[in-house]
Each structure stands twice: as C-alpha cells, then as structure tokens.
Design an enzyme around this catalytic site. Structure first.
Site, PDB file in Angstrom:
ATOM      1  N   HIS A 201     -10.979 -62.638  18.506  1.00 30.13           N
ATOM      2  CA  HIS A 201     -11.260 -61.196  18.565  1.00 30.13           C
ATOM      3  C   HIS A 201     -10.886 -60.515  17.248  1.00 30.13           C
ATOM      4  CE1 HIS A 201     -10.860 -57.340  21.265  1.00 30.13           C
ATOM      5  NE2 HIS A 201     -11.579 -57.124  20.173  1.00 30.13           N
TER       6      HIS A 201
ATOM      7  N   HIS B  97     -12.456 -57.775  13.933  1.00 33.07           N
ATOM      8  CA  HIS B  97     -13.444 -56.837  13.385  1.00 33.07           C
ATOM      9  C   HIS B  97     -13.330 -56.896  11.863  1.00 33.07           C
ATOM     10  CE1 HIS B  97     -14.050 -54.674  17.312  1.00 33.07           C
ATOM     11  NE2 HIS B  97     -12.814 -55.103  17.505  1.00 33.07           N
TER      12      HIS B  97
ATOM     13  N   ARG C 233     -15.681 -55.910   9.807  1.00 32.25           N
ATOM     14  CA  ARG C 233     -16.300 -54.668   9.311  1.00 32.25           C
ATOM     15  C   ARG C 233     -17.582 -54.831   8.504  1.00 32.25           C
ATOM     16  NH1 ARG C 233     -13.883 -51.680  13.003  1.00 32.25           N
ATOM     17  NH2 ARG C 233     -11.710 -51.136  12.580  1.00 32.25           N
TER      18      ARG C 233
ATOM     19  N   ASN D 138     -19.569 -54.369  16.625  1.00 28.99           N
ATOM     20  CA  ASN D 138     -19.683 -52.936  16.325  1.00 28.99           C
ATOM     21  C   ASN D 138     -19.544 -52.672  14.820  1.00 28.99           C
ATOM     22  OD1 ASN D 138     -17.034 -53.783  16.866  1.00 28.99           O
ATOM     23  ND2 ASN D 138     -16.329 -51.727  17.314  1.00 28.99           N
TER      24      ASN D 138
ATOM     25  N   HIS E  92     -14.484 -55.057  26.796  1.00 27.92           N
ATOM     26  CA  HIS E  92     -13.501 -54.008  26.489  1.00 27.92           C
ATOM     27  C   HIS E  92     -13.547 -53.042  27.659  1.00 27.92           C
ATOM     28  CE1 HIS E  92     -11.729 -50.927  23.503  1.00 27.92           C
ATOM     29  NE2 HIS E  92     -11.761 -50.347  24.696  1.00 27.92           N
TER      30      HIS E  92
ATOM     31  N   HIS F  44      -8.030 -57.737  25.337  1.00 29.20           N
ATOM     32  CA  HIS F  44      -6.807 -56.937  25.122  1.00 29.20           C
ATOM     33  C   HIS F  44      -6.288 -56.230  26.373  1.00 29.20           C
ATOM     34  CE1 HIS F  44     -10.029 -54.065  24.642  1.00 29.20           C
ATOM     35  NE2 HIS F  44     -10.194 -54.271  23.353  1.00 29.20           N
TER      36      HIS F  44
ATOM     37  N   ASP G  42      -7.477 -58.604  17.850  1.00 28.79           N
ATOM     38  CA  ASP G  42      -8.269 -57.376  17.718  1.00 28.79           C
ATOM     39  C   ASP G  42      -8.049 -56.783  16.326  1.00 28.79           C
ATOM     40  OD1 ASP G  42      -9.998 -55.308  18.274  1.00 28.79           O
ATOM     41  OD2 ASP G  42      -8.641 -54.254  19.640  1.00 28.79           O
TER      42      ASP G  42
ATOM     43  N   HIS H 230      -8.597 -50.212   8.956  1.00 26.77           N
ATOM     44  CA  HIS H 230      -9.077 -48.904   8.494  1.00 26.77           C
ATOM     45  C   HIS H 230      -8.296 -48.557   7.229  1.00 26.77           C
ATOM     46  CE1 HIS H 230     -11.217 -47.889  12.235  1.00 26.77           C
ATOM     47  NE2 HIS H 230     -10.170 -48.365  12.892  1.00 26.77           N
TER      48      HIS H 230
END
Length: 457
Positions: free
Chosen positions: A61, A63, A65, A95, A179, A237, A323, A327
């Site tokens: 899991h 991200h 980006r 996503n 999710h 999660h 997860d 950012h």
C-alpha cells in the site's frame, strides 16, 4: 554472478537460525543451515556477521504520486526510499493524475516504473462508479487487485452508489482492497466541528471528524457485500478496535466454512491491513507532531492502537503496510480542513516495526510473517516474500543495537521530511538486495538499478 551471504541469522517461515544464502544471478540457489559456509566458488562474499537476514519487505500500500503529482514524490525518489528501508516490492495506488482507472493509464504506469523504479513494482487498478466493464480485461498475473475508495479520501475516486458497489463486488475476480470511511458521517462531523471550532478545526479534532463510527459503518458495509457476493476483500488501514470485531467474526466464519479451525490468510476471504503509522502513533502524538501525522483514516486512541497491536499476533491483522503518502510540508499547513492527509513512511517502516519487536509487541518471526510472507500469500505473488531456493533474491540485512538518528540528509523521499525526523532508532538497514543486486548498501542507493515487474499466480 554468484555471491554468498554468510555469518548472519536467517529469519524465515517461523524460524531463526545461523546460516548462509547463495545467490546466483537474480535468484537464491542454496540455503545452508549452520555456521559453516557453503563450499561453492563465489564472486562475492557478503559478511552478515551480527545481522539478521530477512526476506525483502513487500509493501502492499503506497502512493508514489506519479504521474501528475510529482512535486510531492515520484517513482524514482520513493523507490529509493523503499530500497533504503529494506522494501524490495511495492504495490502503488491508483489516485494519481490521471487516475489508474483505464487500461491505458495502467500501462503508462508500468512503462514509467520500467524506467525509474529501483525496486520491484506493481499497481492497483482503481474502481469507479462506471468502469466495472474493464475488470474482465485486467491481466490477473500482472496486478495485485482492484482498489476501491468506499469513502471520502484524496483523489476524488469515491464510489458512493450502492448499485455500483454491488457490481464491483459481484464482478471482481481479483482481490478488492477497500478504503473504508463513510462520507456522510464524515461530512456531518466536519460541519459540526466547523460550527464549534471555526472553518479549519485544529488537527486534534481529526479523529473526531473521521471517527470510529465513520470507519466502522463503511467497513461493515464492505464485509456485508463481500459475504453476499463471495468476493475476496482486503480492508486497508484498519484503525479501530470496533472494526476488529467485524474481522474476528468474518474470519472465523470463513475458517469454519473452509473446514479449518484457525485463521489462515490463504483460506480467508476477508483480511485486514494495519499500517505502521496506526501501530506506532496515537492521538496523543498530535500535540507534538501536529499535521505531520494527519492521515486518512485518522490516527486514533491509544486503546485502538493497543487493539491493533494485539491483533498482529492473533491473526486478525494479516498484513502490515505503510500507506506511504508524501506531501510537501507547505501542503501540510493548517488543520482538519486545509492540511493534506498522508505521510511518508516507507523508508522507516521496517526499523519502526523492529522497535516494536524490541518493546515486545510482536516477535521478529511474526514481523516477517506480516511484512513479507503474508503479502506474498494474500496476493499470490510469484517467487517472492520468502527465503527459498529458486525464489528471487530479495533480501535485507538489518543490524540490531546500531544506534542512529533520523536527520534530514538521510531522507530519500522527494518531499524531504518524515514524521520520524529526529527519532533515534536502535536497528539499521545495512544492505538491501533486489533480485540479487545490492541496490542499497550502508547509506547509498544504486540509482542505476531498475527492479522487475511483480508477477502473480
């Protein structure tokens, strides 16, 4: 190219033993138990004295980006962070921009990874209200599953129509990773928090807004749909003790249905993931770390954390992931309404869990089960996740009692920060081998090395 890893303590399939591993090209060719090293002629001897030798971590899991959000992170930077943390395989979430909800977008991600990923890779396909027709065209040997956002989250991929959910659960032949947060409950909670505290409530209210009720109701619906349609459901999660009650009931139900008295990842139709962040932090940490630990679903109470930790050992939690969701720090400014949710954790996931081993939360053998073996079993990963002859040589060497502090200069993630910054660890990742290649050694990542696409049975 033949190499031998010798002098270390091998941790694999419930055992810890002194031994040596012979690596030939990309695979493990021999495992020798005992202090004597094999007599094979080798090109390189890797001294693992004082280290534990584990299978490479599989993070189910992340991200990373890319594409479209590369000011935060990209496949190059985050796979470097993975290598530095002993993670040799990752499954990336859909996503991004564009979202990975078409076959074209999926192919483009694989093409990017084939140029940029320093460890092994695969990608979830994203479910929407309208793309169920694509499911039959997905290559089940190429991807781990279908990601379903059953609640408010970043990326605007919410599937909120009951008829769409019914179609997804009845049509998916791959595992569904969900999710689970109820959007209506979150919206009501946010409206009430804004009425009480202003337009951007302090981050300490985040677990009140993304509440236990919001998680439970959405998870309950996912379990109901999975049981109705006999779908393979993996709940991402998990954060609350109350949700664990659902997992307890449904996992034992499926154990009974399969004629087994115990929980077993390979026979369970419904499994759950816990993340390193939810296992390590609690709501008391908002006071010092603020929005650096703001994520969806929210970090919750110490009691919830204790329940998750207990569930690591009794089978209700099958997998530990991260997860990992970088950012920029500028995007983390504000409170519940304005600050972005998500944190970078992949580089420090293994050493953080090893800290919990030292605290007695779980054993080293159980850690390997949850971070290596079970992800491979659950998603039917081909020839990875175990130290076995003939398997890919994804291996990590970790040294105990090697005190070091997380400083900004060691952070590989493109965002340049970590909630673990300033923390002192007692374990250190010394070397990461990916397909037999030393992609990370003593603080340096081989930026020229490219990992392999993961295959699924």
């Amino acid at each position: 190219m033949r190499a031998v890893i010798q002098g270390g303590r091998i941790v694999n399939e419930g055992k810890i033993f002194d031994g040596s591993i012979v690596v030939e090209d990309t695979k493990i060719s021999k495992i020798v138990e005992g202090e004597t090293s094999p007599e094979d002629i080798v090109d390189e001897v890797i001294d693992a004295s004082g280290c534990f030798v584990l299978p490479g971590i599989i993070d189910d899991h992340v991200h990373f980006r890319e594409p479209g959000l590369t000011e935060k992170a990209d496949i190059d930077s985050e796979s470097r962070a993975a290598a530095a943390g002993g993670v040799t395989s990752f499954f990336d979430m859909p996503n991004t921009v564009p979202q990975t909800t078409t076959l074209k977008a999926l192919d483009e991600k694989f093409a990017l990874a084939a140029q940029k990923s320093h460890v092994n890779y695969s990608f979830f396909f994203g479910a929407t209200n309208d793309n169920v027709a694509c499911f039959d065209q997905l290559d089940q040997h190429r991807i781990p599953g279908i990601k379903l956002f059953m609640g408010s989250s970043t990326g605007n991929m919410l599937v909120d129509r009951r008829e769409s959910l019914e179609r997804i659960f009845s049509s998916a032949r791959l595992p569904i990773m969900a999710h689970c947060e109820d959007t209506d409950i979150i919206n009501r909670n946010m409206a009430e928090a804004k009425r009480k505290y202003g337009d951007d409530p302090e981050v300490t209210h985040h677990p009140e807004i993304r509440s236990e009720e919001a998680c439970y109701e959405s998870t309950r619906l996912a379990v109901e749909l999975a049981q109705k349609h006999q779908a393979r459901l993996h709940i991402a999660h998990l954060t609350t003790a109350r949700e664990l009650e659902l997992i307890d009931k449904c996992s034992m139900f499926f154990a009974e249905q399969s004629g087994r008295a115990e929980r077993n990842v390979q026979c369970s139709m419904i499994t759950a993931e816990a993340t390193v962040s939810h296992l390590y932090f609690s709501d008391s940490d908002y006071a010092t770390l603020g929005t650096r630990i703001k994520c969806n679903p929210a970090i919750k109470t110490a009691q919830d954390r204790a329940a998750l930790r207990q569930a690591l050992n009794d089978g209700r939690i099958a997998v530990i992931g991260t997860d990992h969701a970088p950012h920029l720090l500028s995007q983390k400014e504000g409170g519940c309404a304005l600050a972005a949710s998500g944190m970078p954790m992949i580089q420090f996931s293994l050493v953080t869990m090893l800290e919990l081993v030292d605290e007695g939360v779980l054993s080293l053998e159980r850690l390997v089960e949850l971070m290596c073996h079970n992800p491979a079993r659950l998603f039917e990963v081909r020839n990875r996740g175990f130290l076995r002859e003939g398997y890919q040589a994804d291996i990590v060497l970790v040294r105990p009692e090697a005190v070091w502090k997380v400083t900004k200069d060691v952070i590989q993630s493109k965002c340049g920060w970590s909630p673990m910054e300033g923390h002192t660890f007692n374990w250190r990742v010394e070397r990461t081998l990916c397909n037999g290649h030393s992609v990370y050694v003593d603080g340096t990542v081989d930026k020229d090395y490219i990992g392999q696409p993961i295959e699924f049975r």
